[in-house]
Design a protein around this motif. Structure first.
Motif, mmCIF file in Angstrom:
data_model
loop_
_atom_site.group_PDB
_atom_site.id
_atom_site.type_symbol
_atom_site.label_atom_id
_atom_site.label_comp_id
_atom_site.label_asym_id
_atom_site.label_seq_id
_atom_site.Cartn_x
_atom_site.Cartn_y
_atom_site.Cartn_z
ATOM 1 N N GLU A 1 12.723 7.899 7.352
ATOM 2 C CA GLU A 1 12.011 9.040 7.941
ATOM 3 C C GLU A 1 10.490 8.985 7.754
ATOM 4 N N GLY A 2 10.022 8.219 6.782
ATOM 5 C CA GLY A 2 8.583 8.221 6.538
ATOM 6 C C GLY A 2 8.208 7.416 5.312
ATOM 7 N N MET B 1 0.827 -1.206 0.000
ATOM 8 C CA MET B 1 0.000 0.000 0.000
ATOM 9 C C MET B 1 0.865 1.261 0.000
ATOM 10 N N ILE B 2 2.156 1.090 -0.309
ATOM 11 C CA ILE B 2 3.078 2.215 -0.267
ATOM 12 C C ILE B 2 3.596 2.558 -1.670
ATOM 13 N N ALA B 3 4.011 3.802 -1.829
ATOM 14 C CA ALA B 3 4.737 4.205 -3.037
ATOM 15 C C ALA B 3 6.226 4.161 -2.748
#
Length: 412
Positions: free
Chosen positions: A262-263, A255-257
Motif C-alpha cells: 500500500e505504500g 532510502m526506505i524504512a
C-alpha cells in the motif's frame, strides 16, 4: 620555485606531461582541479581490498565498506563545520545538490505570490532549477544585479529580498568574476524575511575555510572534482530540521524504512536522499581530497593563490587591449581571472594559448545571463590552484603578449 610547492606539484603526475611539445600549464582549475596520487591510491585501495556495497550486507567486506563510507560523512561534517553528520547528503555533484533542494524544499514550500531571488552571476546550475521552479509555480524570479565594480550589489539585494521572498540562491564565489560574495549578510537578509538561503560553494570549498554555521547557510552545495577529488561526487549540506521535513528526491533501495503493497515510509536523513547504490569510490576519493587539503593547509592554499593573483593581476592589466571582468580590488577576488583581448575571439585566444601548453577556459562559463549583463558572448578564464607557480604565470603573460602581436601583424 618554492620547495614546498615543488613537493606538492610532484604529487600530481599529470603536471609532468606535455601539451603540443610544451610543458603543461594547467589554468582551468575553476572547471576541474587535478587529482593527487594520494587520492587515486585511496580509491584504488578501496577497489582492491574492501570493495562491497554499503548499508546492505552483514558480511565483513560490506561492514568495512559501510563503516568507512559513513566515517567520510563525519569528516565532511568537520571540514565544513556542520553541526551534525546527518546534515551531510552525498550527491553526484553540486548540480545534483542544487536540483535536490529545488525539487524537494522548493516544490514543497513555494506557493502563489512568493518570490525567489538569485544573483545575476549564478552558474546555470544555481539558476535553472530556480527558474524552472518559478515557472512551474507561477512565481516571480528576481535578480540581484552587479554594482559599478562588478560585484554583487548588496544595496540591490536589500531591495530585492522582501517578505515575499522564500528562497535566496547565490554563489559564494563567482566562477566568472572571481568575486567573493557576502554570504552571511545575504543569509541575515533572507532570515529577516523568513526565507532560506541556498549557497553554491563549488568555487569556495578547497580554496579557503568554509564554516556553514558561521555563514548561517540553510543549504550549501559543492563538488569533489573542483577540490582535488574525483568526478561524480558532491555534497549537500542542509539544516537537519529542514532536511527532515523535505520529501525524498529519488525513490528506490536504501532510502526506505518500510515498504508494503500500500505504500512506504522513508529512512531518516541523510539516507532518505541517497537512493540506490551510491558512488562509494567517489566518497572514498572525497575523503582523500580533504586529507590532501588539510595536509597542505587551507591557509597556505589561500595565501598561495592570493600571492599568484597579487603577482599576475597588475601585470596582466598592463597588456593593452585586454578587458577584465570582476572587482579590481585584488583582496576581494578569488583565484579566477576572466578577460577578453580586443579583436581576438575568446576561443581563438584559448586555442593559441593551448598551442603553448597553457590550458584555460573560453566560453560563457555556464553563466549566459551574466555574459549578457557584461555585454559579451564569452570570455577567457584563467584560474589558479595550489600547484601553479609564478613561472607559469610569467609564461601566461608572455604568451598573451606574443599572441596579441601575432594577431595584430596578421590583420595588417
Amino acid at each position: 620555485m618554492d620547495k614546498n610547492i615543488k613537493q606538492i606539484r610532484d604529487s600530481f603526475p599529470i603536471l609532468k606531461r606535455k601539451i603540443n611539445d610544451s610543458p603543461l600549464i594547467y589554468l582551468d582549475n575553476a572547471a576541474t582541479a587535478q587529482i593527487p596520487v594520494s587520492v587515486s591510491k585511496k580509491m584504488m585501495d578501496f577497489d582492491e581490498t574492501y570493495r562491497a556495497n554499503v548499508h546492505r550486507g552483514v558480511h565483513t567486506l560490506g561492514m568495512w565498506a559501510t563503516k568507512y563510507y559513513e566515517s567520510v560523512r563525519k569528516k565532511v561534517k568537520d571540514f565544513i563545520h556542520a553541526k551534525s553528520e546527518r546534515e551531510i547528503v552525498f550527491t553526484s555533484g553540486c548540480t545534483d545538490s542544487l536540483n535536490l533542494v529545488a525539487n524537494t524544499y522548493g516544490e514543497q514550500n513555494i506557493q502563489a505570490g512568493d518570490e525567489i531571488v538569485v544573483s545575476i552571476m549564478e552558474h546555470h546550475s544555481n539558476l535553472l532549477p530556480w527558474q524552472q521552479l518559478a515557472m512551474r509555480k507561477h512565481v516571480k524570479l528576481k535578480f540581484i544585479e552587479l554594482d559599478q565594480e562588478q560585484k554583487l550589489d548588496l544595496a540591490d539585494a536589500k531591495k530585492k529580498i522582501t517578505p515575499k521572498t522564500k528562497i535566496v540562491a547565490v554563489a559564494q564565489v563567482s566562477n566568472v568574476l572571481g568575486c567573493i560574495n557576502p554570504i552571511k549578510e545575504l543569509a541575515q537578509l533572507a532570515h529577516q524575511n523568513n526565507a532560506v538561503i541556498v549557497v553554491d560553494g563549488a568555487q569556495a570549498v578547497g580554496h579557503f575555510d568554509v564554516n556553514v554555521q558561521e555563514l548561517e547557510a540553510d543549504f550549501y552545495a559543492f563538488s569533489g572534482h573542483k577540490m582535488f577529488g574525483p568526478d561524480g561526487i558532491g555534497v549537500l549540506y542542509g539544516r537537519k530540521k529542514l532536511l527532515e521535513k523535505m520529501p525524498p528526491y529519488r525513490l528506490g533501495g536504501e532510502m526506505i524504512a518500510n515498504v508494503t503493497r500500500e505504500g512506504a515510509t522513508w529512512a531518516p536523513v541523510p539516507q532518505k536522499f541517497e537512493a540506490g547504490t551510491p558512488n562509494i569510490e567517489g566518497v572514498i576519493g572525497l575523503e582523500g581530497a580533504i586529507d590532501f587539503i588539510e595536509h597542505v593547509g587551507l591557509d597556505k592554499i589561500r595565501q598561495h593563490e592570493q600571492d599568484l593573483i597579487d603577482y599576475v593581476f597588475p601585470k596582466i592589466q598592463k597588456i593593452a587591449g585586454l578587458t577584465f571582468y570582476g572587482p579590481q580590488n585584488i583582496s576581494e577576488r578569488s583565484s579566477v581571472i576572466s578577460f577578453n583581448m580586443q579583436g581576438i575571439h575568446p576561443h581563438d585566444l584559448a586555442t593559441a594559448l593551448d598551442l603553448e601548453g597553457i590550458e584555460v577556459r573560453a566560453g560563457h562559463h555556464c553563466a549566459q545571463p551574466l555574459m549578457e549583463t557584461l555585454g559579451v558572448e564569452s570570455t577567457v578564464r584563467a584560474s589558479f590552484a595550489i600547484y601553479n607557480t609564478q613561472e607559469e604565470a610569467d609564461k601566461l603573460l608572455s604568451a598573451l603578449v606574443e599572441i596579441k602581436e601575432f594577431f595584430q601583424n596578421e590583420l595588417r
